[in-house]
Motif scaffolding. Structure first.
Motif, PDB file in Angstrom:
ATOM      1  N   GLU A   1       0.828  -1.208   0.000  1.00 60.47           N
ATOM      2  CA  GLU A   1       0.000   0.000   0.000  1.00 60.47           C
ATOM      3  C   GLU A   1       0.865   1.262   0.000  1.00 60.47           C
ATOM      4  OE1 GLU A   1      -3.411   2.227   2.747  1.00 60.47           O
ATOM      5  OE2 GLU A   1      -2.780   0.168   3.211  1.00 60.47           O
ATOM      6  N   THR A   2       1.947   1.236   0.753  1.00 60.06           N
ATOM      7  CA  THR A   2       2.844   2.394   0.804  1.00 60.06           C
ATOM      8  C   THR A   2       3.521   2.621  -0.533  1.00 60.06           C
ATOM      9  OG1 THR A   2       3.255   1.928   3.146  1.00 60.06           O
ATOM     10  CG2 THR A   2       4.758   3.451   2.065  1.00 60.06           C
ATOM     11  N   GLU A   3       3.920   1.543  -1.202  1.00 60.19           N
ATOM     12  CA  GLU A   3       4.549   1.676  -2.521  1.00 60.19           C
ATOM     13  C   GLU A   3       3.597   2.324  -3.517  1.00 60.19           C
ATOM     14  OE1 GLU A   3       7.622  -2.142  -2.310  1.00 60.19           O
ATOM     15  OE2 GLU A   3       5.680  -2.336  -3.303  1.00 60.19           O
ATOM     16  N   GLU A   4       2.335   1.958  -3.481  1.00 58.42           N
ATOM     17  CA  GLU A   4       1.343   2.570  -4.376  1.00 58.42           C
ATOM     18  C   GLU A   4       1.243   4.069  -4.133  1.00 58.42           C
ATOM     19  OE1 GLU A   4      -2.197   0.396  -3.596  1.00 58.42           O
ATOM     20  OE2 GLU A   4      -1.548  -1.418  -4.683  1.00 58.42           O
ATOM     21  N   LYS A   5       1.284   4.466  -2.875  1.00 59.03           N
ATOM     22  CA  LYS A   5       1.217   5.886  -2.536  1.00 59.03           C
ATOM     23  C   LYS A   5       2.481   6.611  -2.977  1.00 59.03           C
ATOM     24  CE  LYS A   5      -1.823   5.219   1.465  1.00 59.03           C
ATOM     25  NZ  LYS A   5      -1.920   5.281   2.956  1.00 59.03           N
ATOM     26  N   GLN A   6       3.620   5.963  -2.829  1.00 58.03           N
ATOM     27  CA  GLN A   6       4.871   6.582  -3.260  1.00 58.03           C
ATOM     28  C   GLN A   6       4.906   6.807  -4.771  1.00 58.03           C
ATOM     29  OE1 GLN A   6       7.656   3.808  -0.815  1.00 58.03           O
ATOM     30  NE2 GLN A   6       8.858   5.644  -1.226  1.00 58.03           N
ATOM     31  N   LEU A   7       4.398   5.834  -5.516  1.00 56.72           N
ATOM     32  CA  LEU A   7       4.419   5.934  -6.972  1.00 56.72           C
ATOM     33  C   LEU A   7       3.508   7.038  -7.499  1.00 56.72           C
ATOM     34  CD1 LEU A   7       4.480   2.116  -7.807  1.00 56.72           C
ATOM     35  CD2 LEU A   7       6.310   3.755  -8.238  1.00 56.72           C
ATOM     36  N   SER A   8       2.518   7.428  -6.718  1.00 54.95           N
ATOM     37  CA  SER A   8       1.612   8.501  -7.135  1.00 54.95           C
ATOM     38  C   SER A   8       1.936   9.824  -6.442  1.00 54.95           C
ATOM     39  CB  SER A   8       0.160   8.113  -6.840  1.00 54.95           C
ATOM     40  OG  SER A   8      -0.038   7.905  -5.454  1.00 54.95           O
ATOM     41  N   PHE A   9       3.043   9.854  -5.710  1.00 53.53           N
ATOM     42  CA  PHE A   9       3.437  11.042  -4.942  1.00 53.53           C
ATOM     43  C   PHE A   9       3.851  12.154  -5.906  1.00 53.53           C
ATOM     44  CE2 PHE A   9       6.085  13.666  -2.248  1.00 53.53           C
ATOM     45  CZ  PHE A   9       5.454  13.602  -1.007  1.00 53.53           C
ATOM     46  N   ILE A  10       3.346  13.344  -5.695  1.00 56.46           N
ATOM     47  CA  ILE A  10       3.678  14.496  -6.538  1.00 56.46           C
ATOM     48  C   ILE A  10       4.874  15.223  -5.937  1.00 56.46           C
ATOM     49  CG2 ILE A  10       2.874  16.692  -7.476  1.00 56.46           C
ATOM     50  CD1 ILE A  10       0.028  15.554  -7.391  1.00 56.46           C
ATOM     51  N   GLN A  11       5.958  15.307  -6.694  1.00 55.90           N
ATOM     52  CA  GLN A  11       7.181  15.927  -6.214  1.00 55.90           C
ATOM     53  C   GLN A  11       7.148  17.442  -6.458  1.00 55.90           C
ATOM     54  OE1 GLN A  11       9.561  14.512  -4.546  1.00 55.90           O
ATOM     55  NE2 GLN A  11       9.340  12.316  -4.915  1.00 55.90           N
ATOM     56  N   GLU A  12       7.546  18.196  -5.447  1.00 58.97           N
ATOM     57  CA  GLU A  12       7.644  19.649  -5.541  1.00 58.97           C
ATOM     58  C   GLU A  12       8.989  20.107  -4.990  1.00 58.97           C
ATOM     59  OE1 GLU A  12       4.173  21.839  -3.990  1.00 58.97           O
ATOM     60  OE2 GLU A  12       3.311  19.867  -3.535  1.00 58.97           O
ATOM     61  N   ASP A  13       9.401  21.313  -5.402  1.00 58.81           N
ATOM     62  CA  ASP A  13      10.591  21.901  -4.812  1.00 58.81           C
ATOM     63  C   ASP A  13      10.356  22.156  -3.325  1.00 58.81           C
ATOM     64  OD1 ASP A  13      11.530  21.901  -7.375  1.00 58.81           O
ATOM     65  OD2 ASP A  13      12.039  24.030  -7.431  1.00 58.81           O
ATOM     66  N   ILE A  14      11.410  22.026  -2.542  1.00 60.70           N
ATOM     67  CA  ILE A  14      11.340  22.288  -1.105  1.00 60.70           C
ATOM     68  C   ILE A  14      12.355  23.371  -0.756  1.00 60.70           C
ATOM     69  CG2 ILE A  14      11.775  21.327   1.194  1.00 60.70           C
ATOM     70  CD1 ILE A  14      10.876  18.624   0.058  1.00 60.70           C
ATOM     71  N   TYR A  15      11.925  24.335   0.052  1.00 63.91           N
ATOM     72  CA  TYR A  15      12.830  25.393   0.497  1.00 63.91           C
ATOM     73  C   TYR A  15      12.501  25.757   1.934  1.00 63.91           C
ATOM     74  CZ  TYR A  15      15.176  29.934   0.789  1.00 63.91           C
ATOM     75  OH  TYR A  15      15.971  30.985   1.177  1.00 63.91           O
ATOM     76  N   THR A  16      13.436  25.531   2.816  1.00 62.60           N
ATOM     77  CA  THR A  16      13.271  25.929   4.215  1.00 62.60           C
ATOM     78  C   THR A  16      14.461  26.785   4.622  1.00 62.60           C
ATOM     79  OG1 THR A  16      14.421  23.986   5.111  1.00 62.60           O
ATOM     80  CG2 THR A  16      12.056  23.778   4.733  1.00 62.60           C
ATOM     81  N   ASP A  17      14.226  27.761   5.477  1.00 65.39           N
ATOM     82  CA  ASP A  17      15.294  28.671   5.887  1.00 65.39           C
ATOM     83  C   ASP A  17      14.936  29.282   7.236  1.00 65.39           C
ATOM     84  OD1 ASP A  17      17.371  30.436   6.124  1.00 65.39           O
ATOM     85  OD2 ASP A  17      17.096  31.386   4.177  1.00 65.39           O
ATOM     86  N   ASP A  18      15.793  29.047   8.233  1.00 65.45           N
ATOM     87  CA  ASP A  18      15.534  29.615   9.551  1.00 65.45           C
ATOM     88  C   ASP A  18      16.341  30.885   9.800  1.00 65.45           C
ATOM     89  OD1 ASP A  18      18.105  28.702   9.927  1.00 65.45           O
ATOM     90  OD2 ASP A  18      17.594  27.206  11.441  1.00 65.45           O
ATOM     91  N   GLY A  19      16.941  31.403   8.723  1.00 67.93           N
ATOM     92  CA  GLY A  19      17.733  32.609   8.848  1.00 67.93           C
ATOM     93  C   GLY A  19      19.194  32.360   9.122  1.00 67.93           C
ATOM     94  N   VAL A  20      19.516  31.142   9.521  1.00 70.45           N
ATOM     95  CA  VAL A  20      20.910  30.763   9.781  1.00 70.45           C
ATOM     96  C   VAL A  20      21.372  29.709   8.784  1.00 70.45           C
ATOM     97  CG1 VAL A  20      22.532  29.843  11.476  1.00 70.45           C
ATOM     98  CG2 VAL A  20      20.634  31.283  12.222  1.00 70.45           C
ATOM     99  N   HIS A  21      20.542  28.650   8.624  1.00 68.21           N
ATOM    100  CA  HIS A  21      20.852  27.580   7.680  1.00 68.21           C
ATOM    101  C   HIS A  21      19.622  27.296   6.833  1.00 68.21           C
ATOM    102  CE1 HIS A  21      24.467  26.991   9.956  1.00 68.21           C
ATOM    103  NE2 HIS A  21      23.798  26.674  11.045  1.00 68.21           N
ATOM    104  N   GLY A  22      19.817  27.266   5.523  1.00 69.73           N
ATOM    105  CA  GLY A  22      18.722  26.986   4.603  1.00 69.73           C
ATOM    106  C   GLY A  22      18.928  25.670   3.888  1.00 69.73           C
ATOM    107  N   PHE A  23      17.836  25.151   3.331  1.00 65.69           N
ATOM    108  CA  PHE A  23      17.876  23.885   2.581  1.00 65.69           C
ATOM    109  C   PHE A  23      16.956  24.018   1.382  1.00 65.69           C
ATOM    110  CE2 PHE A  23      16.327  19.678   1.477  1.00 65.69           C
ATOM    111  CZ  PHE A  23      17.457  18.889   1.528  1.00 65.69           C
TER     112      PHE A  23
END
Length: 485
Positions: A175-197
């Motif tokens: 069941e998890t594999e089915e969900k992973q295969l339909s997962f929509i990928q988006e850009d991720i951006y996080t920043d706490d002002g000191v270290h960003g990703f």
């Protein structure tokens, strides 16, 4: 762009906010209070922090064991993390756990979760693995009290317990594999002002981001990662922090690996573990070299491009890539360009690329040489850093060396292409005398310094010895059933 991370944990979807430098080990133990994962060395050498990660590649979910102390939690987007808490059921052990019990392969229990999960990753990814594959997946799991003989017997007991391969798979996996295969990928951006990703899904998105954030592209503010294994050690052990970490591992074009009879082209995101299996039939020397590096938990996340870009003087893939004259394709805001690996290193930790550029692909020529060989000297046979390493590529015809290229690591500020030695060998007879005559020349090209792995004089002696080992390996390759071919 998303500011949170969505991933599956033992079959359950989780959405979290996580800091740029938080590892999977820290997330699981400190935030989620899953204490089956242990911290040992903190450098990916002991296996106590092993987790299984399922990720989509080529429209299929693939599984790998990974060192949780080196894997950044922010890289988990769309992936499935399996911990020891997700292996068995409340009233029933997983077959692997039961086999470990029957084999008397656990004692104090500190290493057992990591051992169990390494075996699980092996059986989820490979059908009917053999003895060599079992050893490959377990070489990164240290055990101080049980003894490895008992652990190596686990497959025997596993065969008695399993009715069919599906018994290995946790019930929630399909069941998890089915969900992973339909997962929509988006850009991720996080920043706490000191270290960003920042984690883009395409090189085009990455280029747009860099144009919109020029403040990150200056000096040491930015660091590109794929596996990030060396970078995370620097962050956690040596205080080497960056304003922005850019994760390239979700860019699909960087995961491509293609080959024909003329060359292999691998994207900058192709892991060391994938290379072992993918090129064994066409470039076995490369597979053999990678098998001598680190552990499976690290090889599964570390990349060939990362081994190059880290610019370690003892990187094991670099001498081989130099010897066969591999070419790097560099991408960045100023466009694509190519650089031979031989010309990529300008000094200790200095590269022929800007801070805002990354290795997009590596092209390895095939068919130009009829003998390629790599050797390394280290204190341990496996899971250890080289003191000195060396590679040679030769084309020998009628006993004459028509082409010769030698490269060595651990004998200078960077891996060195031995231009004078290569030129000296070319045109000479393929005999022991030729290589003995090259001894003085190759040590003159080297500029080693002494450290904990050996003095400068020791390294020079190793360099000469490895040159002779190349020759002896060639002689051995020419013998068939005790007779020269």
């Amino acid at each position: 762009m998303k500011k949170t991370i969505s991933f599956f944990l033992n079959g359950t979807l989780r959405e979290i906010k996580v800091k740029a430098e938080t590892t999977v080990l820290e997330l699981l133990r400190n935030s989620l209070e899953l204490n089956g994962i242990k911290e040992g060395c903190g450098e990916g050498d002991c296996g106590a922090c092993t987790v299984v990660i399922g990720e989509v590649r080529d429209k299929k979910v693939h599984y790998k064991s990974a060192a949780g102390c080196l894997y950044l939690a922010a890289k988990l987007e769309g992936k499935h993390v399996i911990t020891i808490e997700g292996m068995g059921e409340k009233e029933k052990l997983h077959p692997i756990q039961e086999a470990i019990l029957k084999a008397h392969a656990t004692q104090c229990g500190f290493c057992t979760p990591g051992v169990s999960l390494s075996i699980l990753a092996l059986y989820l990814e490979r059908k009917n693995p053999g003895r060599d594959e079992f050893r490959r997946y377990l070489e990164g799991n240290l055990c101080r009290c049980t003894g490895y003989v008992s652990i190596r017997k686990v497959p025997e007991f596993l065969e008695e317990l399993i009715v069919c391969p599906v018994d290995i798979r946790p019930k929630y996996l399909t069941e998890t594999e089915e969900k992973q295969l339909s997962f929509i990928q988006e850009d991720i951006y996080t920043d706490d002002g000191v270290h960003g990703f920042y984690s883009p899904v395409s090189e085009a998105n990455l280029l747009d981001f860099l144009k919109g954030h020029p403040e990150f592209t200056d000096g040491n503010n930015i660091r590109f990662i794929n596996g990030g294994s060396d970078v995370v050690v620097g962050v956690k052990k040596h205080g080497q922090h960056y304003r922005l970490l850019v994760d390239l591992s979700r860019i699909e074009t960087l995961q491509k690996l293609t080959f024909d009879n003329k060359s292999i082209t691998l994207g900058g995101g192709v892991s060391l573990a994938r290379m072992i299996d993918s090129v064994q039939g066409i470039f076995p020397e490369f597979s053999d070299t990678v098998l001598k590096m680190c552990s499976e938990q690290v090889r599964s996340i570390a990349t060939v491009a990362g081994n190059i870009a880290n610019a370690s003087p003892v990187a094991d893939t670099v001498p081989l890539l130099m010897a066969v004259d591999a070419i790097l394709t560099i991408n960045g805001p100023r466009g694509l360009r190519t650089v031979p690996v031989r010309e990529f290193f300008r000094g200790y930790k200095k590269l022929a690329k800007q801070a805002d550029e990354w290795i997009s692909s590596i092209t390895i020529p095939l068919g130009e040489y009829n003998f390629i060989h790599f050797e390394k000297v280290s204190k341990r046979k496996e899971v250890d850093i080289s003191s000195v390493n060396s590679a040679i590529a030769l084309k020998v015809e009628n006993g004459i060396i028509k082409k010769a290229h030698v490269a060595s690591g651990g004998v200078g500020a960077t891996t060195l292409y031995m231009n004078n030695t290569s030129g000296f060998l070319q045109g000479r007879e393929m005999k022991e005398k030729t290589f003995l005559e090259a001894y003085e020349m190759i040590t003159e090209e080297a500029t080693p310094i002494g450290d904990v792995r050996g003095s400068a004089e020791y390294r020079k002696a190793l360099l000469q010895n490895l040159l002779m080992k190349h020759y002896l390996a060639y002689e051995s390759s020419q013998e068939v059933d005790g007779h020269e071919a």
